[in-house]
Enzyme design. Structure first.
Site, PDB file in Angstrom:
ATOM      1  N   LYS A 252       6.068 -16.211  50.222  1.00 32.25           N
ATOM      2  CA  LYS A 252       5.460 -14.880  50.216  1.00 32.25           C
ATOM      3  C   LYS A 252       5.763 -14.116  48.942  1.00 32.25           C
ATOM      4  O   LYS A 252       4.973 -13.287  48.496  1.00 32.25           O
ATOM      5  CB  LYS A 252       6.006 -14.069  51.392  1.00 32.25           C
ATOM      6  CG  LYS A 252       5.232 -14.279  52.659  1.00 32.25           C
ATOM      7  CD  LYS A 252       5.578 -13.202  53.669  1.00 32.25           C
ATOM      8  CE  LYS A 252       5.136 -13.632  55.046  1.00 32.25           C
ATOM      9  NZ  LYS A 252       6.172 -13.519  56.051  1.00 32.25           N
ATOM     10  N   ARG A 253       6.915 -14.398  48.419  1.00 39.41           N
ATOM     11  CA  ARG A 253       7.339 -13.758  47.171  1.00 39.41           C
ATOM     12  C   ARG A 253       6.276 -13.934  46.070  1.00 39.41           C
ATOM     13  O   ARG A 253       6.139 -13.107  45.179  1.00 39.41           O
ATOM     14  CB  ARG A 253       8.621 -14.458  46.735  1.00 39.41           C
ATOM     15  CG  ARG A 253       9.559 -13.691  45.902  1.00 39.41           C
ATOM     16  CD  ARG A 253      10.951 -14.324  46.009  1.00 39.41           C
ATOM     17  NE  ARG A 253      10.951 -15.781  45.862  1.00 39.41           N
ATOM     18  CZ  ARG A 253      10.765 -16.420  44.725  1.00 39.41           C
ATOM     19  NH1 ARG A 253      10.535 -15.763  43.623  1.00 39.41           N
ATOM     20  NH2 ARG A 253      10.786 -17.737  44.681  1.00 39.41           N
TER      21      ARG A 253
END
Ligand code: GLU
Length: 474
Positions: A252-253
């Site tokens: 997700k980063r």
């Protein structure tokens, strides 16, 4: 003449997601490879929902996966099958294995198993079950403890090795001495993960398993159980993971990992398919190819052994390509709902014409929708500052003249408007910005727009004259 049609083959692949969340990019890519392999060989692609983890599986996640598969148009030929609906079948196979002696009841308590593991660890060995309840010829098993529900363990081969020639990674082998006697049924009789996969792959006659390489360690166990069942194991191909642009595992980063977020952000499924296919697979230097070409070319030999890297810029480039290549009317149909979401009116204008004008510089459908708001959104007069700067008396005079002459044009079109602008520039001996910027500001409220003649044409004579008229009336 009858057309030659390849006969259907026995090739059967499957995509087997666990519905514990949305469909992520890695899952979508695995599904795509399995789908393309089946299609290439005129085989069958099967969708199986592995929903036995009751705590983590949700109906919403199932729906999210089905939606994403539909968006990408990865249609299964069979399924979705749900593992939770196949419990009777798993119990049947467990009973058959117990009867055949390829599985056995184990009455060791979890605490006892933990103690065995600890002992092995202390002796410097791999932690494992010590085989207390494993039946062997001539061995006397301990007395069954009262009131204890047993698990069922697979009687795993203890010598030799279990290996396979991985379609992507090449030969892989595990010493059987490394493999514990796997629990295949819990004390309440429910089957465990690897066991369900085995029974399903067997029953569904899967010939090729293409999946993430986080499953490599499960494969020898699955092969061993399949062999114990007298089944021929499928071929396995384990796809390396996707890395983020910085080289770490994609997460997700790095931005969205949910496939459907790309739908919301304005990516075309065609572009997504093309981009995902190139993540770890190649056909020479081809970067842009259709679904049909992908199916025609797809093979496992050109799946890369090394991890692929997610590249958002390249995805944008691919998406921009598909947007440009798309027919204007089809594009308009895809952008219209996004214009409505911005509170614009896509029917206010020839939207296909607007698409033709805008699509050469848009990377996403959302960007197209935002750009189209120039035509579909409410007219907002330019700020006082812009007006003061660009709409001085001489500019207003030019605009009034333009309005008179535009009203008299026999044909309202980009070419006549362009000719009119040119004529005025020549007659007044002025440069383009002297006329074009006041025109943009007066008619669109903005200093920057696409080509002014095309913008005026698309807005239509009535709108253009009304806005110019409002200006001179002030
Ligand atoms: N259900 C597993 C997962 O979502 C895949 C199992 C398989 O492909 O064998 O990771």
């Amino acid at each position: 003449m009858t057309q030659a049609v390849s006969p259907p083959s026995a090739i059967r692949t499957r995509f087997a997601p666990s519905p514990t969340g949305f469909l992520h990019l890695g899952g979508a890519r695995t599904a795509l490879f399995s789908w393309a392999y089946a299609r290439h060989h005129h085989g069958k692609f099967i969708l199986r929902i592995e929903d036995t983890d009751l705590e983590r599986s949700t109906p919403e996640a199932v729906q999210a996966i089905l939606d994403a598969m539909q968006w990408l148009d990865l249609r299964p030929d069979e399924g979705p099958f749900y593992q939770m609906r196949r419990m009777d079948r798993y119990r049947e196979v467990i009973a058959a294995m117990l009867a055949a002696g390829t599985a056995y009841y184990c009455y060791s308590s979890p605490a006892e198993v933990e103690a065995m593991r600890e002992k092995a660890r202390a002796a410097g060995n791999k932690p494992r079950y010590d085989g207390t309840w494993r039946p062997e010829p001539g061995k006397t098993l301990p007395p069954i403890p009262p009131d204890r529900k047993p698990v069922v363990r697979f009687k795993s081969p203890q010598s030799g090795a279990t290996g396979w020639n991985d379609l992507i990674k090449g030969p892989i082998s595990f010493d059987n001495s490394e493999l514990d006697d796997l629990v295949i049924a819990r004390p309440d009789g429910t089957p465990t993960y690897n066991f369900c996969v085995v029974v399903d792959d067997w029953d569904m006659k899967i010939t090729h398993v293409i999946r993430g390489d986080d499953h490599v360690n499960n494969t020898p166990r699955q092969i061993a159980i399949l062999r114990a069942l007298g089944a021929t194991p499928p071929e396995y191909g384990h796809v390396p993971m996707i890395l983020g642009p910085d080289g770490d595992k994609l997460s997700k980063r790095h931005g969205a990992v949910n496939v459907m977020q790309y739908e919301r952000d304005g990516y075309l499924p065609e572009a997504m398919i093309n981009y995902l296919a190139r993540l770890g697979w190649s056909h020479g230097d081809e970067e842009i190819f259709s679904r049909e070409q992908l199916v025609e070319w797809f093979d496992t030999r050109h799946l890369s052994k090394s991890p692929a890297q997610w590249d958002p810029k390249k995805l944008n480039w691919v998406n921009a390509h598909y947007i440009r290549a798309m027919d204007d009317t089809a594009l308009a149909a895809r952008v219209a709902p996004r214009i409505r979401a911005l509170n614009g009116d896509p029917d206010a204008i020839d939207l296909a014409g607007v698409m033709a004008l805008l699509k050469t510089r848009a990377e996403t459908l959302n960007q197209l929708a935002e750009d189209a708001m120039l035509f579909c959104g409410p007219y907002q007069a330019a700020s006082e500052g812009l007006q003061a700067q660009y709409l001085d008396a001489s500019a207003i005079e030019l605009l009034n003249e333009f309005a008179r002459r535009a009203a008299a044009l026999p044909d309202w079109g980009t070419a006549p408007l362009s000719a009119l602008i040119k004529a005025m520039l020549d007659e007044h001996a002025i440069k383009m910005p002297k006329l074009a910027i006041p025109l943009r500001i007066a008619v669109t409220g903005r200093k920057h727009t696409p080509s002014i003649d095309a913008v005026l044409f698309l807005l239509g004579r009535a709108t253009v004259l009304a806005r110019l008229d409002a200006l001179s009336g002030e």
